[in-house]
Design a protein around this motif. Structure first.
Motif, PDB file in Angstrom:
ATOM      1  N   HIS A   1       0.739  -1.224   0.145  1.00 46.32           N
ATOM      2  CA  HIS A   1      -0.075   0.074  -0.006  1.00 46.32           C
ATOM      3  C   HIS A   1       0.985   1.195   0.139  1.00 46.32           C
ATOM      4  CE1 HIS A   1      -3.010  -2.794   2.034  1.00 46.32           C
ATOM      5  NE2 HIS A   1      -3.439  -2.668   0.611  1.00 46.32           N
TER       6      HIS A   1
ATOM      7  N   LEU B   1      -8.181   3.203  -1.086  1.00 43.17           N
ATOM      8  CA  LEU B   1      -9.236   2.775  -0.160  1.00 43.17           C
ATOM      9  C   LEU B   1     -10.063   2.090  -1.139  1.00 43.17           C
ATOM     10  CD1 LEU B   1      -9.602   5.748   2.345  1.00 43.17           C
ATOM     11  CD2 LEU B   1      -8.637   3.586   2.757  1.00 43.17           C
TER      12      LEU B   1
ATOM     13  N   THR C   1      -8.525  -1.523  -2.471  1.00 41.03           N
ATOM     14  CA  THR C   1      -8.421  -2.369  -1.595  1.00 41.03           C
ATOM     15  C   THR C   1      -9.812  -2.689  -0.511  1.00 41.03           C
ATOM     16  OG1 THR C   1      -7.431  -0.873  -0.130  1.00 41.03           O
ATOM     17  CG2 THR C   1      -5.955  -2.035  -1.355  1.00 41.03           C
ATOM     18  N   LYS C   2     -10.664  -2.004  -0.763  1.00 44.21           N
ATOM     19  CA  LYS C   2     -11.913  -2.100   0.097  1.00 44.21           C
ATOM     20  C   LYS C   2     -11.687  -1.663   1.496  1.00 44.21           C
ATOM     21  CE  LYS C   2     -14.270  -5.486  -2.999  1.00 44.21           C
ATOM     22  NZ  LYS C   2     -14.609  -4.317  -3.896  1.00 44.21           N
ATOM     23  N   PHE C   3     -11.077  -0.648   1.567  1.00 43.26           N
ATOM     24  CA  PHE C   3     -10.544   0.010   2.900  1.00 43.26           C
ATOM     25  C   PHE C   3      -9.675  -0.945   3.552  1.00 43.26           C
ATOM     26  CE2 PHE C   3     -14.352   2.424   1.992  1.00 43.26           C
ATOM     27  CZ  PHE C   3     -14.057   3.559   2.730  1.00 43.26           C
ATOM     28  N   PHE C   4      -8.730  -1.491   2.831  1.00 37.84           N
ATOM     29  CA  PHE C   4      -7.522  -2.391   3.034  1.00 37.84           C
ATOM     30  C   PHE C   4      -7.945  -3.607   3.594  1.00 37.84           C
ATOM     31  CE2 PHE C   4      -5.954   2.146   4.294  1.00 37.84           C
ATOM     32  CZ  PHE C   4      -5.269   2.280   3.304  1.00 37.84           C
ATOM     33  N   LYS C   5      -9.196  -4.191   3.073  1.00 37.55           N
ATOM     34  CA  LYS C   5      -9.403  -5.360   3.368  1.00 37.55           C
ATOM     35  C   LYS C   5      -8.861  -6.480   2.393  1.00 37.55           C
ATOM     36  CE  LYS C   5     -14.024  -4.053   5.483  1.00 37.55           C
ATOM     37  NZ  LYS C   5     -15.364  -3.927   5.249  1.00 37.55           N
ATOM     38  N   ILE C   6      -8.487  -5.985   1.494  1.00 35.61           N
ATOM     39  CA  ILE C   6      -7.828  -6.767   0.483  1.00 35.61           C
ATOM     40  C   ILE C   6      -6.436  -6.287  -0.042  1.00 35.61           C
ATOM     41  CG2 ILE C   6      -9.832  -8.002  -0.428  1.00 35.61           C
ATOM     42  CD1 ILE C   6      -9.383  -5.945  -3.080  1.00 35.61           C
ATOM     43  N   LYS C   7      -5.449  -7.422  -0.542  1.00 37.93           N
ATOM     44  CA  LYS C   7      -4.188  -6.659  -0.839  1.00 37.93           C
ATOM     45  C   LYS C   7      -3.951  -6.608  -2.233  1.00 37.93           C
ATOM     46  CE  LYS C   7      -1.658  -9.546   2.672  1.00 37.93           C
ATOM     47  NZ  LYS C   7      -0.390 -10.433   3.087  1.00 37.93           N
TER      48      LYS C   7
END
Length: 450
Positions: free
Chosen positions: A85, A426, A429-435
């Protein structure tokens, strides 16, 4: 698209030529008025300061390109040594300078052509130039390199001619009236803050040594990249310093210039008369086209790597033309962005370029520490500590000092650009839920290149 890869066709000097072409050695004359006013008449000192900063960072680039022999530069190194990220945000910031530099070249071409043909609408020159550079970059990286090399040689010969004429003019009493003087480097009115501000302006002239890392997947021998980086910095820095010295000795202040935003045409006129002015403009034109070819190629490859990694839409940005083996979509996109050169000023755009460049330089230095000290545990000897900790800390600190001296407009505009990138991340990554997608560097070398 299949397994189509970038074609390995570039040798050491072809890569150095692309780096020098990217740097545009004649830019020292274009920005001379701006930097001389900013530094109170010590242009070569500003270049020397920037060169010392760049050397630390160039060494770090040389270390990282050996570890990660992939296109992508600061984006790739930060992504792989720290965090994907964070790597994206560094790459996004770097995009600001990479994607704007082709526009700067189009803008400079516009200024040159309007000065010679004032009755022709400026937009015609921008559109014609951008269309030609885009077409060549889509066609072949090899053709781009060959044309770039010819143009770089031409501009270096012209700079040599300027130095000879400057030598004669100084001997005849023009400017300082002497060939050997310390005034272009130091005088009673020199202030450190002004020199640092000037160094932030000229540091964008060095963008090119780092851009050669973008050709890692097109180098015949990837081991030549560190040498290419250092050669580009030293040769480019020497040209900037010597040309800046003679220009400053000839013109101790800028009161004699009618246009300070781009002083190259007037410098050519005052040093060699109308004929040399036209030849000098031709050399500068060649230099700008060379830089346009190289910078256009480099940003296209950064976009390609970000697309291949999935942080930009892969179907578009990760596309390689099956026949030409070039990232055709990215090349065309950069061409479209370059058309915006119809309107803005050189000083404004160059200040925005420096924001992204200095962030990229800082994180390349930090990547050396992250990889060698924290991941490889290379801190058990004095040599390792000096190479992988002290040197990159000095590099990061020096680029940080330049970053802190950027113009307010560049800081504000750059921060806004990074914020836009953060919100895109954001969303991605769906607010850092996926890499973000992973990429194995060996893939590029496993595939067969033509």
């Amino acid at each position: 698209m299949g397994n189509t890869t970038l074609k390995r066709s570039l040798g050491l000097w072809a890569i150095v030529g692309l780096g020098l072409g990217y740097m545009t050695p004649t830019i020292v004359f274009d920005t001379f008025g701006i930097v001389s006013e900013e530094t109170n008449g010590v242009v070569p000192l500003a270049y020397l300061t920037a060169l010392m900063v760049m050397l630390f960072t160039a060494i770090s680039y040389g270390k990282m390109v050996q570890v990660f022999p992939s296109a992508g530069s600061a984006y790739t190194y930060t992504r792989e040594t720290m965090n994907p990220h964070l790597g994206f945000l560094v790459g996004w910031a770097a995009l600001l300078d990479y994607i704007l530099l082709p526009m700067v070249n189009a803008l400079i071409i516009r200024i040159y052509m309007v000065s010679v043909f004032p009755s022709v609408p400026a937009w015609i020159w921008v559109v014609t130039y951008v269309a030609a550079v885009t077409a060549i970059n889509v066609w072949s990286m090899g053709k781009t390199s060959n044309l770039n090399s010819l143009l770089v040689v031409f501009e270096i010969v012209l700079i040599g001619a300027f130095i000879v004429l400057a030598f004669i003019k100084l001997s005849q009493g023009m400017g300082q009236g002497t060939i050997f003087t310390t005034d272009p480097l130091f005088h009673s009115n020199v202030q450190l803050g002004a020199v640092l501000t000037g160094a932030t302006v000229v540091c964008f002239s060095f963008i090119g040594f780092d851009a050669v890392t973008m050709y890692a997947e097109e180098a015949v021998d990837k081991k030549t990249l560190p040498r290419a980086i250092m050669l580009t910095v030293f040769i480019g820095g020497a040209i900037f310093f010597v040309a800046g010295y003679f220009a400053q000795a000839l013109f101790p202040d800028i009161s004699g210039f009618k246009v300070t935003d781009d002083t190259l045409p007037e410098i050519g006129l005052y040093v060699g008369g109308t004929l040399f002015q036209l030849i000098f403009l031709a050399g500068a034109f060649a230099a700008t086209v060379a830089s346009g070819l190289a910078s256009h190629a480099s940003v296209s490859r950064l976009l390609y790597v970000m697309g291949r990694n999935g942080v930009l839409p892969k179907r578009l940005f990760g596309y390689v033309h099956p026949k030409f083996r070039t990232p055709a979509f990215n090349v065309i996109l950069v061409g479209v962005v370059s058309l915006l050169a119809i309107a803005p000023s050189l000083e404004l755009i160059s200040s925005f370029i420096n924001f992204g460049a200095l962030i990229a330089f800082t994180f390349v230095n930090l990547s050396v520490i992250a990889y060698f000290i924290f991941r490889q545990k290379r801190y058990k000897t004095g040599k390792d500590l000096f190479s992988y900790l002290v040197m990159p800390i000095l590099g990061a600190a020096s680029t940080g000092i330049l970053w802190a001296n950027l113009q307010a407009d560049a800081l504000i505009g750059g921060i806004v650009w990074v914020i836009i990138g953060f919100f895109y991340l954001l969303f991605q990554t769906k607010f850092f839920k996926i890499k973000t997608a992973d990429f194995a560097f060996e893939d590029a070398d496993r595939n067969t290149s033509l």
